[in-house]
Design an enzyme around this catalytic site. Structure first.
Site, mmCIF file in Angstrom:
data_model
loop_
_atom_site.group_PDB
_atom_site.id
_atom_site.type_symbol
_atom_site.label_atom_id
_atom_site.label_comp_id
_atom_site.label_asym_id
_atom_site.label_seq_id
_atom_site.Cartn_x
_atom_site.Cartn_y
_atom_site.Cartn_z
ATOM 1 N N GLU A 75 -77.855 -16.884 40.414
ATOM 2 C CA GLU A 75 -79.006 -16.693 41.305
ATOM 3 C C GLU A 75 -78.569 -16.294 42.711
ATOM 4 O O GLU A 75 -79.000 -15.280 43.259
ATOM 5 C CB GLU A 75 -79.840 -17.973 41.366
ATOM 6 C CG GLU A 75 -81.022 -17.905 42.318
ATOM 7 C CD GLU A 75 -82.092 -16.946 41.845
ATOM 8 O OE1 GLU A 75 -82.148 -15.820 42.397
ATOM 9 O OE2 GLU A 75 -82.871 -17.303 40.948
ATOM 10 N N ASP A 110 -78.974 -12.637 44.686
ATOM 11 C CA ASP A 110 -79.775 -12.518 45.904
ATOM 12 C C ASP A 110 -78.967 -11.929 47.051
ATOM 13 O O ASP A 110 -79.452 -11.061 47.792
ATOM 14 C CB ASP A 110 -80.311 -13.892 46.311
ATOM 15 C CG ASP A 110 -81.275 -14.480 45.304
ATOM 16 O OD1 ASP A 110 -81.793 -13.722 44.462
ATOM 17 O OD2 ASP A 110 -81.517 -15.697 45.353
ATOM 18 N N SER A 168 -86.379 -12.680 40.284
ATOM 19 C CA SER A 168 -85.332 -13.056 41.228
ATOM 20 C C SER A 168 -84.658 -11.822 41.814
ATOM 21 O O SER A 168 -84.103 -11.883 42.907
ATOM 22 C CB SER A 168 -84.278 -13.920 40.538
ATOM 23 O OG SER A 168 -84.770 -15.201 40.243
#
Length: 654
Positions: free
Chosen positions: A320, A324, A569
């Protein structure tokens, strides 16, 4: 589906018929229709057990908050861009002296010694420790110990069905805690909090708390992968197979050189145990932005947040955050610093509430620590974790903030969600753009679970399960699109239906905001989904997403290898990078940041500056979900950004 023993079922049936009448003059203040899936009442709570009793006071002027935020955010307003100072926000919404005095007097006259009653930081909460016996008398309710499944170590204390307040007190109170809410993490043996992020299971169980949002696999927006990929292809003709930064630049006409990066700010929010791996950043930069090798985000540690996970991490611990940061940092380039808000230590974790505490001191719940019913408590009361004070107003919010985490709306209570949503509105008043991923399960909730007829999360339910916080009218919800197989970036994208489904739908908590009403009405009138009554909320509610961006086939470096990654995401940090560039351009000519963008993007002029997505759907709950259609839709919002067109429109505004 969790199967309970006959003993627990029988006991639960007895407990549900032993209600105590409310005291004279009291009225129902809050109701819980159902117990969250998996929990069962097993016994009455001991009368001498001590509760950290918290009374959240009504914040004045909240009824006007949409009017306030439209005044500074709508392009046609004469006050567009004239954002409020934090001091003005705090003074406008601070609970009144009348509210403080009324609640304090009620507690004292009910037998609570005055020296026990304290007003919390920011003036929003009144704190007093009471016994179960006192709490039941104050609230006209009964407290029970609830157990998750048949594991006796997973228990939680909450009251039964509803609680009451004196009528003259109720109008001054927004929420009382602990009462009905199950936004809590089960305790392990000897009452200790369980350590977050067990390596034994890459998918968090549904009983995770509001401060276990970083658990691997947990939430509505946790990235998915089909595994590693060999041979990176940085060619525009291959963007249907692998998305790399150049694909996104071409898709959204995004090419920008920051002019005043020292005035601008962009933040990515992460929750421990999710953390980026520094060597993976350099691997990614080496391929796609060599000048950034060695560059790192600026860390803002919130409540013990730190960078490295234990035991070497892996996709479920680094995926994650790596995703990002690799994409947001590469897209804005080496001149624009990216901030990292890393929230929570490895033991207590953190919640959205912990983040908001750090951004706004007035949001902190009470002196000396957060509300343990909802949020991680610091210093860590159980040992082994972060021993410093909670972060309260220690971080100045970046102009753009992107978060790729979320809950099923039904897992939390409306009062908790409404209070938090008001804080996002306050950030918008101060000129902050808050982006949230819309979710990866289409019209379903976490793990593809839906709702039953009573609104309870149910693996076999057929009612759509909206998500939170993306259903809050004061955040910008970002859905996911994809380049269609065997297509090019010069052809229209579709709603993402590959590995994940773009989250979207209609809230069961928040009404439709004025800026969105016409778009929602147009969709329902012209493209009615045709599902039976009760399938989703048709009563005029907040709909999402607002916008979308590509969310399929991202190439992400994790633990020295490249993975193909999917999810909303991906969409949120990419959108954040694009909006951050628009902020830079406005700041360079002496204008304000774009702030809360929703009132602007729903105007006809701005909607025309997005690439309309008209194909695909977001399946879930045994249906095809909603379909992407011309104009706004609850799959891809108003569409994907065209940077050049949006930049021109925002530069033309005051």
């Amino acid at each position: 589906m969790m199967v309970l023993s006959s003993r627990l079922v029988a006991l639960a049936l007895v407990l549900y018929v032993t209600a105590v009448p409310a005291p004279t003059g009291h009225i129902v203040h809050e109701v819980r229709d159902i117990i969250p899936r998996g929990w069962t009442a097993v016994r009455r709570a001991e009368p001498d057990m001590v509760l950290p009793f918290r009374v959240g006071l009504v914040q004045p002027n909240l009824e006007n908050i949409e009017e306030y935020i439209m005044d500074v955010s709508h392009p046609e307003s004469p006050n567009y861009g004239k954002h409020w100072t934090p001091a003005k926000v705090a003074s406008t919404f601070r609970p009144t002296k009348e509210s403080v005095d009324t609640v304090r007097t009620w507690l004292v006259e009910s037998g609570v010694a005055s020296e026990r009653v304290k007003l919390g930081t920011g003036g929003s909460w009144i704190k007093v420790n009471v016994t179960i016996e006192e709490a039941e008398r104050l609230l006209g309710t009964e407290y029970y110990v609830y157990q998750f499944g048949e594991d006796e170590s997973h228990t939680h204390v909450a009251c039964h069905e509803k609680y009451h307040l004196p009528e003259h007190v109720s109008k001054h109170v927004e929420i009382v805690s602990p009462t009905l809410h199950f936004d809590t993490k089960p305790r392990g043996p000897a009452g200790q909090w369980q350590k977050l992020g067990s390596r034994d299971d890459a998918s968090a169980s549904s009983n995770s708390s509001a401060h276990a949002i970083g658990q691997p696999g947990f939430g509505t927006s946790f990235p998915k992968t089909t595994g590693t990929v060999q041979g990176i292809i940085d060619q525009l003709e291959n963007c249907d197979e692998q998305i790399v930064p150049n694909c996104l630049r071409a898709l959204y006409d995004f090419d920008y050189y920051p002019l005043v990066p020292e005035k601008n700010s962009l933040a990515i929010v992460e929750y421990t145990p999710q953390a980026y791996n520094a060597s993976d950043l350099d691997i990614f930069f080496g391929n796609f932005s060599p000048s950034q090798v060695g560059q790192r985000p600026i860390l803002y540690s919130i409540d013990g947040g730190y960078l490295e996970t234990e035991d070497g991490g892996g996709f479920y611990y680094n995926g994650e955050s790596n995703l990002d940061l690799q994409y947001s940092m590469t897209l804005v380039g080496p001149r624009q610093p990216v901030q990292l808000y890393q929230a929570g230590d490895f033991y207590e974790g953190a919640s959205f509430g912990n983040l908001l505490d750090a951004l706004d001191a007035s949001y902190c719940t009470f002196e000396g620590g957060d509300d343990p019913e909802f949020d991680a408590t610091y210093p860590d009361p159980h040992g082994g974790g972060y021993e410093g004070p909670e972060n309260c107003g220690t971080v100045s919010p970046a102009y753009i903030m992107s978060t790729s985490y979320g809950y099923t709306e039904a897992d939390l209570t409306p009062a908790y969600e409404q209070r938090q949503c008001a804080e996002y509105a306050k950030l918008g008043l101060m000129g902050i753009t808050v982006l949230y991923s819309s979710g990866d399960y289409g019209v379903a909730g976490i793990g593809e679970a839906c709702l039953d007829a009573d609104g309870q999360v149910d693996w076999f339910g057929h009612t759509f399960a909206p998500a939170f916080p993306v259903d809050c009218p004061y955040v910008t919800a970002v859905g996911a699109t994809r380049v269609n197989p065997n297509s090019t970036i010069f052809e229209p994208e579709s709603a993402c239906e590959q590995i994940i489904q773009s989250g979207g739908g209609f809230s069961n908590v928040f009404p439709v905001p004025s800026y969105q009403a016409a778009a929602v009405e147009h969709y329902l009138a012209n493209y009615p989904p045709g599902y039976p009554d009760g399938t989703y909320n048709t009563s005029g509610s907040r709909a999402y997403p607002d916008i979308s961006a590509n969310g399929a086939n991202y190439v992400v470096a994790v633990q020295g290898e490249y993975y193909l990654v999917y999810g909303t995401s991906c969409s949120s940090p990419v959108s954040a990078a694009i909006f951050s560039a628009i902020n830079d351009a406005r700041l360079a000519i002496g204008k304000s940041p774009i702030g809360f963008i929703n009132p602007a993007i729903y105007t006809p002029e701005f909607m025309a500056a997005f690439n309309d997505i008209t194909t695909g759907s977001n399946p879930g709950c045994g249906t095809e979900g909603f379909y992407a259609q011309p104009g706004w839709d609850p799959v891809t919002g108003v569409g994907t950004p065209n940077f050049v067109k949006l930049l021109a429109l925002w530069l033309a505004l005051p």
